[in-house]
Design a protein around this motif. Sequence first.
Motif, PDB file in Angstrom:
ATOM      1  N   GLY A   1       0.794  -1.224   0.000  1.00 15.06           N
ATOM      2  CA  GLY A   1       0.000   0.000   0.000  1.00 15.06           C
ATOM      3  C   GLY A   1       0.826   1.272   0.000  1.00 15.06           C
ATOM      4  N   TYR A   2       2.082   1.168  -0.352  1.00 15.52           N
ATOM      5  CA  TYR A   2       2.951   2.335  -0.424  1.00 15.52           C
ATOM      6  C   TYR A   2       2.960   2.867  -1.857  1.00 15.52           C
ATOM      7  N   TYR A   3       2.640   4.149  -2.002  1.00 18.20           N
ATOM      8  CA  TYR A   3       2.614   4.776  -3.330  1.00 18.20           C
ATOM      9  C   TYR A   3       3.410   6.075  -3.280  1.00 18.20           C
ATOM     10  N   ALA A   4       4.400   6.188  -4.132  1.00 16.75           N
ATOM     11  CA  ALA A   4       5.175   7.435  -4.217  1.00 16.75           C
ATOM     12  C   ALA A   4       6.016   7.367  -5.483  1.00 16.75           C
ATOM     13  N   ALA A   5       6.469   8.528  -5.931  1.00 19.79           N
ATOM     14  CA  ALA A   5       7.435   8.553  -7.036  1.00 19.79           C
ATOM     15  C   ALA A   5       8.819   8.742  -6.433  1.00 19.79           C
TER      16      ALA A   5
ATOM     17  N   ALA B   1      -3.083  -1.903   7.788  1.00 18.67           N
ATOM     18  CA  ALA B   1      -2.155  -0.868   7.309  1.00 18.67           C
ATOM     19  C   ALA B   1      -2.043  -0.891   5.791  1.00 18.67           C
ATOM     20  N   ASN B   2      -1.897  -2.074   5.225  1.00 20.72           N
ATOM     21  CA  ASN B   2      -1.654  -2.168   3.787  1.00 20.72           C
ATOM     22  C   ASN B   2      -2.875  -1.763   2.976  1.00 20.72           C
ATOM     23  N   TYR B   3      -4.028  -2.218   3.392  1.00 18.69           N
ATOM     24  CA  TYR B   3      -5.226  -1.852   2.631  1.00 18.69           C
ATOM     25  C   TYR B   3      -5.587  -0.391   2.800  1.00 18.69           C
ATOM     26  N   LEU B   4      -5.230   0.170   3.956  1.00 12.67           N
ATOM     27  CA  LEU B   4      -5.451   1.615   4.140  1.00 12.67           C
ATOM     28  C   LEU B   4      -4.673   2.399   3.089  1.00 12.67           C
ATOM     29  N   GLY B   5      -3.454   1.984   2.855  1.00 14.15           N
ATOM     30  CA  GLY B   5      -2.637   2.650   1.832  1.00 14.15           C
ATOM     31  C   GLY B   5      -3.279   2.554   0.457  1.00 14.15           C
ATOM     32  N   HIS B   6      -3.797   1.377   0.126  1.00 11.31           N
ATOM     33  CA  HIS B   6      -4.442   1.187  -1.186  1.00 11.31           C
ATOM     34  C   HIS B   6      -5.717   2.018  -1.293  1.00 11.31           C
TER      35      HIS B   6
END
Lengths: 153, 268
Positions: free
Chosen positions: B168-172, B242-247
């Motif tokens: 669920g981590y998203y960044a450039a 935690a992971n699904y919150l990120g998504h």
Amino acid sequence: MKLKKEFMEYLADIGISQEIYIKRIEEIYEFYTNTCPEDIEEIFVTDYFTKDGTREYESLWFFSKSYAMEAKNFLTIDEDDFDLAPIRNRVMYWEVKKKNYDFKEANDNSRLHVYFSLVGEISGELKASSKNCDYLRDIFLKFIKTNVVKEKP
Amino acid sequence: MGATSKPKTLEEYKKWLRNKHRIDVTRSKNYYESVALRIKQQFESSDYWRSLKEHLKEYDAEYKMNTGYPLLMPPTERELYIKPYESLLVKTYRKNCLENKNWPDPPDGGWILPNKPLTWYPKINDIVRTLFVVKYLDGVEFLVNKLIELAEEMEIKAEKHFVAKEEGYYAAHLYLIREFEVPKENWDTEIITLKVEIQVTTQLQEVIRQLLHKYYESKRKETIKEKSKQWQWDYKSDEFIANYLGHILHYLEGMIVEIREKQREVGL
């Protein structure tokens, strides 16, 4: 707190005379004067030269009879990183590396690196270039060599 | 601990480094910090960094003209950070031990050891890094492209990666590749080529990142355990939440931009 005359002479000899650097060193000296239980006897600044001949300074060391004090990266303004360690009869190991230096008289190309470790898994590294090698040699002989742990008979 | 037992904790790993490779972690920490500081100082005084700071207002203005909204979250002034030595050690612990399929032999490419900085430091992408936080999801690509353009104008090699992890981590992540003059361990200096990392992420991703930072750090240090369930099915686990919150947040941010653009189309 004003530095001792001999400290100022040393600093001038290794190219430190800028008011802002002296002021910073004085601040650190005052800190250690207030926190070290003994009189501070010696000062040392680790240095190296970049490829274009600029002299860079890294750590500021003070030594008393029984203690070694290091202010790491002392010319950065981000944070202070100061420590103190007892050295009297506590040096377990030392290592000397040198180039173009006979341990008698340094020249512009002389380089000296001293690493030592103390009882309690504490260690220190000092490096010197050019004339500063003579000062590091003296520090090594006075505070590191003489404080090697003595084996019990 | 036997010679071939894989270290189970960071403390065991430090002992393994000492016993197998004769590495004094304290000594390598001091040297690393000295080198990292020099890298940071050089990048801070570089033309690219100075130029970037000057251009931020222009980028903000251009984005605002296109979208009606500001690009960056305050504060817009960004700092450069040095990767803590502990994080570096954890990274090598993962590569040398936890994720090393060849254990007890070296991983592919060899051991990554703190006493060989010339081979070690260039493999670490983020010894010096910074983070920009944008308000909206489309701001990520916009800003990354501007930073790449600036690098190209200055003839600096750059790489961009749009990171989307299962967790669920998203960044450039943008990497500027250049040379730095760093002190050698004994005396003088050497030139090494390193990457400086610029992360660009959104305000919601940054909020969740700060909340979960400690969780991610401890996860990186854990031994990979055999699990009876994949986290995607273990709805009671911390990872599931935690992971699904990120998504979910990433999805929401996409929808927000979608709504924003539709509003602009209809003149709202």
